[in-house]
Design an enzyme around this catalytic site. Structure first.
Site, PDB file in Angstrom:
ATOM      1  N   ILE A 188       0.841  -1.208   0.000  1.00 48.12           N
ATOM      2  CA  ILE A 188       0.000   0.000   0.000  1.00 48.12           C
ATOM      3  C   ILE A 188       0.873   1.254   0.000  1.00 48.12           C
ATOM      4  CG2 ILE A 188      -1.877   1.204   1.189  1.00 48.12           C
ATOM      5  CD1 ILE A 188      -2.543  -1.616   2.414  1.00 48.12           C
TER       6      ILE A 188
ATOM      7  N   ASN B 168      12.837  -0.698   5.674  1.00 51.62           N
ATOM      8  CA  ASN B 168      13.992  -1.561   6.029  1.00 51.62           C
ATOM      9  C   ASN B 168      14.068  -2.783   5.122  1.00 51.62           C
ATOM     10  OD1 ASN B 168      11.979  -3.239   6.838  1.00 51.62           O
ATOM     11  ND2 ASN B 168      12.617  -3.408   8.980  1.00 51.62           N
TER      12      ASN B 168
ATOM     13  N   SER C 229      -6.611  -0.763  10.530  1.00 51.24           N
ATOM     14  CA  SER C 229      -7.272  -1.879   9.846  1.00 51.24           C
ATOM     15  C   SER C 229      -8.662  -2.121  10.406  1.00 51.24           C
ATOM     16  CB  SER C 229      -6.407  -3.144  10.037  1.00 51.24           C
ATOM     17  OG  SER C 229      -7.120  -4.285   9.614  1.00 51.24           O
TER      18      SER C 229
ATOM     19  N   TYR D 274      -1.421  -9.073  15.778  1.00 55.65           N
ATOM     20  CA  TYR D 274      -1.353  -8.055  14.713  1.00 55.65           C
ATOM     21  C   TYR D 274      -2.482  -7.046  14.906  1.00 55.65           C
ATOM     22  CZ  TYR D 274      -2.598  -5.705  10.464  1.00 55.65           C
ATOM     23  OH  TYR D 274      -2.965  -4.721   9.585  1.00 55.65           O
TER      24      TYR D 274
ATOM     25  N   LYS E 218      -2.640  -2.780  16.077  1.00 54.44           N
ATOM     26  CA  LYS E 218      -3.355  -1.675  15.414  1.00 54.44           C
ATOM     27  C   LYS E 218      -4.235  -0.949  16.428  1.00 54.44           C
ATOM     28  CE  LYS E 218      -1.640  -2.097  11.356  1.00 54.44           C
ATOM     29  NZ  LYS E 218      -0.703  -1.047  10.882  1.00 54.44           N
TER      30      LYS E 218
HETATM   31  C1  WQD Z   1     -10.364 -12.852   2.822  1.00 54.71           C
HETATM   32  C2  WQD Z   1     -11.389 -13.964   2.720  1.00 54.71           C
HETATM   33  C3  WQD Z   1     -10.817 -15.899   4.011  1.00 54.71           C
HETATM   34  C4  WQD Z   1      -7.288 -17.015   1.704  1.00 54.71           C
HETATM   35  C5  WQD Z   1      -6.712  -9.895   6.441  1.00 54.71           C
HETATM   36  C6  WQD Z   1      -6.277  -9.283   7.723  1.00 54.71           C
HETATM   37  C7  WQD Z   1      -6.622  -7.823   7.727  1.00 54.71           C
HETATM   38  C8  WQD Z   1      -6.054  -7.161   6.512  1.00 54.71           C
HETATM   39  C9  WQD Z   1      -6.541  -7.839   5.255  1.00 54.71           C
HETATM   40  C10 WQD Z   1      -3.941  -6.167   7.098  1.00 54.71           C
HETATM   41  C11 WQD Z   1     -11.645 -14.637   4.062  1.00 54.71           C
HETATM   42  C12 WQD Z   1     -10.840 -16.217   2.524  1.00 54.71           C
HETATM   43  C13 WQD Z   1      -8.418 -16.358   2.160  1.00 54.71           C
HETATM   44  C14 WQD Z   1      -7.424 -18.307   1.147  1.00 54.71           C
HETATM   45  C15 WQD Z   1      -9.794 -18.193   1.514  1.00 54.71           C
HETATM   46  N1  WQD Z   1      -4.645  -7.181   6.562  1.00 54.71           N
HETATM   47  N2  WQD Z   1      -9.641 -16.937   2.059  1.00 54.71           N
HETATM   48  N3  WQD Z   1      -8.692 -18.854   1.061  1.00 54.71           N
HETATM   49  O1  WQD Z   1      -8.631 -12.262   6.585  1.00 54.71           O
HETATM   50  O2  WQD Z   1     -10.315 -10.630   5.599  1.00 54.71           O
HETATM   51  O3  WQD Z   1      -8.103  -9.813   6.343  1.00 54.71           O
HETATM   52  O4  WQD Z   1      -6.137  -9.218   5.353  1.00 54.71           O
HETATM   53  O5  WQD Z   1      -4.350  -5.143   7.534  1.00 54.71           O
HETATM   54  O6  WQD Z   1      -6.081  -7.252   8.897  1.00 54.71           O
HETATM   55  O7  WQD Z   1      -7.005  -9.901   8.765  1.00 54.71           O
HETATM   56  O8  WQD Z   1      -8.240 -11.204   4.318  1.00 54.71           O
HETATM   57  O9  WQD Z   1      -7.512 -12.099   2.155  1.00 54.71           O
HETATM   58  O10 WQD Z   1      -6.858 -13.341   4.278  1.00 54.71           O
HETATM   59  O11 WQD Z   1      -9.231 -13.384   3.504  1.00 54.71           O
HETATM   60  O12 WQD Z   1     -10.930 -18.706   1.439  1.00 54.71           O
HETATM   61  O13 WQD Z   1      -6.444 -18.981   0.717  1.00 54.71           O
HETATM   62  O14 WQD Z   1     -10.870 -14.980   1.854  1.00 54.71           O
HETATM   63  O15 WQD Z   1     -11.375 -16.954   4.766  1.00 54.71           O
HETATM   64  O16 WQD Z   1     -13.005 -14.984   4.113  1.00 54.71           O
HETATM   65  P1  WQD Z   1      -8.908 -11.066   5.772  1.00 54.71           P
HETATM   66  P2  WQD Z   1      -7.867 -12.533   3.534  1.00 54.71           P
END
Ligand code: WQD
Length: 347
Positions: free
Chosen positions: A15, A35, A128, A153, A157
């Site tokens: 980002i 870094n 977040s 994590y 935040k």
């Molecule tokens: C999205 C959806 C998974 C991978 C995380 C962090 C959040 C932010 C964004 C930093 C969910 C599903 C995922 C996979 C899947 N990061 N999924 N198979 O968990 O909403 O948020 O990333 O700030 O803080 O928590 O994002 O992309 O991991 O998952 O089915 O291989 O996709 O279960 O429903 P998430 P994600």
């Protein structure tokens, strides 16, 4: 009039790099601290390819208090700061909490301590939507209660926001905005920069594009037994360029003194929720090919649904996400193909 100078910490990250492009294109002079723990110098070249301007880059680890102090003695004319630099892998944070508390909290404190010495400060913090946990009401407004974080994590935040708020309370000219991102996806349309996950991607979209490119065998869909229309979990996927542009609007709000209070919070999303299966369907459409995936059990710690109420950001930041899910996935796919081409050339 001389350009306003903005420090972007973590400016070579996903980002951060897109925000550097948006800042440069809006006429700001950018200084990057990174870094390189979760990025590479190639990103600096990518930024330059897009804007024609190579930002000043200092390779500094913000956990080193003396380096942070030296930086602000060297750069006395920083007008604003956008702080991205942090570890951000939810799963990793569960296994390595101290690494996350040291990196994400101490670096923030050292930055704030230097800023506090100045007469005024304009500080943008990368937060977040994870601070909301599973919100009781959807869409999620900024007034939704912050819930006990599901991971170290997420806790960093929440703690980070509280540290900033407490600092702002003691000094009216210390101005800050926390931006609570929903799910950033995609890449700059030029495919000169994008997301570079290290190792096996934890996030959905990079796993999808790596599966489609043949780097992963198939996508595991974590659960189809959620109380949602198609049983898969819902998120608010926002194009990283929309997110980047929101940072420019937020910084401008502070530099122009348009803030209503010296600490404000904004949700950054599209306001629309999409399920995992809807994301897959959208990707198959833009890529023109079927995606290999299987349904497996839920992932520990996942919530059912989250999408933003974007009213406050739309009105106060004069910003609205404009890019579609298809457009974001198309840019992610274009970027993945460029990454694969580069990997083949390097091998
Ligand atoms: C999205 C959806 C998974 C991978 C995380 C962090 C959040 C932010 C964004 C930093 C969910 C599903 C995922 C996979 C899947 N990061 N999924 N198979 O968990 O909403 O948020 O990333 O700030 O803080 O928590 O994002 O992309 O991991 O998952 O089915 O291989 O996709 O279960 O429903 P998430 P994600």
């Amino acid at each position: 009039m001389s350009k306003k100078k903005v420090l972007v910490t973590g400016g070579l990250g996903f980002i951060g790099s897109h925000t550097v492009v948006a800042l440069q294109e809006d006429g700001y002079e950018v200084v990057i601290i990174d870094n390189l723990s979760n990025s590479s110098l190639d990103v600096l070249g990518g930024i330059t390819q897009i804007t024609g301007i190579t930002p000043q880059f200092d390779n500094i680890d913000l956990r080193d208090k003396s380096l942070v102090k030296n930086f602000f003695e060297k750069y006395t004319d920083i007008d604003g700061i956008i702080h991205f630099a942090a570890s951000k892998a939810v799963g990793e944070s569960v296994n390595k909490p101290l690494l996350y508390y040291e990196n994400n909290i101490s670096s923030l404190v050292y930055l704030l301590q230097e800023l506090y010495k100045k007469d005024y400060a304009s500080f943008i913090f990368s937060s977040s939507c994870t601070v909301y946990g599973q919100a009781d009401e959807l869409p999620i407004t900024e007034d939704a209660p912050v819930k006990k974080a599901e991971s170290p994590y997420g806790n960093t935040k929440q703690i980070g926001e509280e540290i900033i708020l407490d600092t702002c309370k003691t000094k009216p000219d210390f101005k800050a905005i926390s931006l609570r991102y929903f799910n950033p996806i995609g890449a700059h349309p030029s495919a000169e920069i994008g997301e570079l996950p290290i190792g096996v991607p934890q996030n959905l979209v990079p796993f999808i594009t790596q599966t489609a490119i043949g780097k992963r065998k198939e996508l595991s869909v974590f659960g189809d037994d959620y109380p949602t229309p198609d049983g898969t979990a819902i998120r608010d996927y926002i194009h990283v360029m929309d997110l980047a542009e929101a940072h420019v609007h937020a910084l401008k709000r502070l530099l122009e003194g348009k803030e209503k209070e010296n600490y404000e919070v904004f949700n950054l999303g599209t306001g629309k929720g999409n399920s995992v299966l809807e994301v897959i369907k959208s990707f198959e459409k833009v890529a023109g090919e079927k995606l290999a995936y299987k349904i497996v059990g839920r992932r520990e710690g996942d919530i059912t649904a989250a999408y933003a109420d974007t009213t406050k950001a739309n009105e106060e930041l004069n910003w609205k996400a404009s890019r579609s899910l298809d457009e974001a996935l198309e840019s992610a796919w274009k970027w993945q193909k460029v990454v694969q081409k580069k990997e083949k050339e390097d091998n």
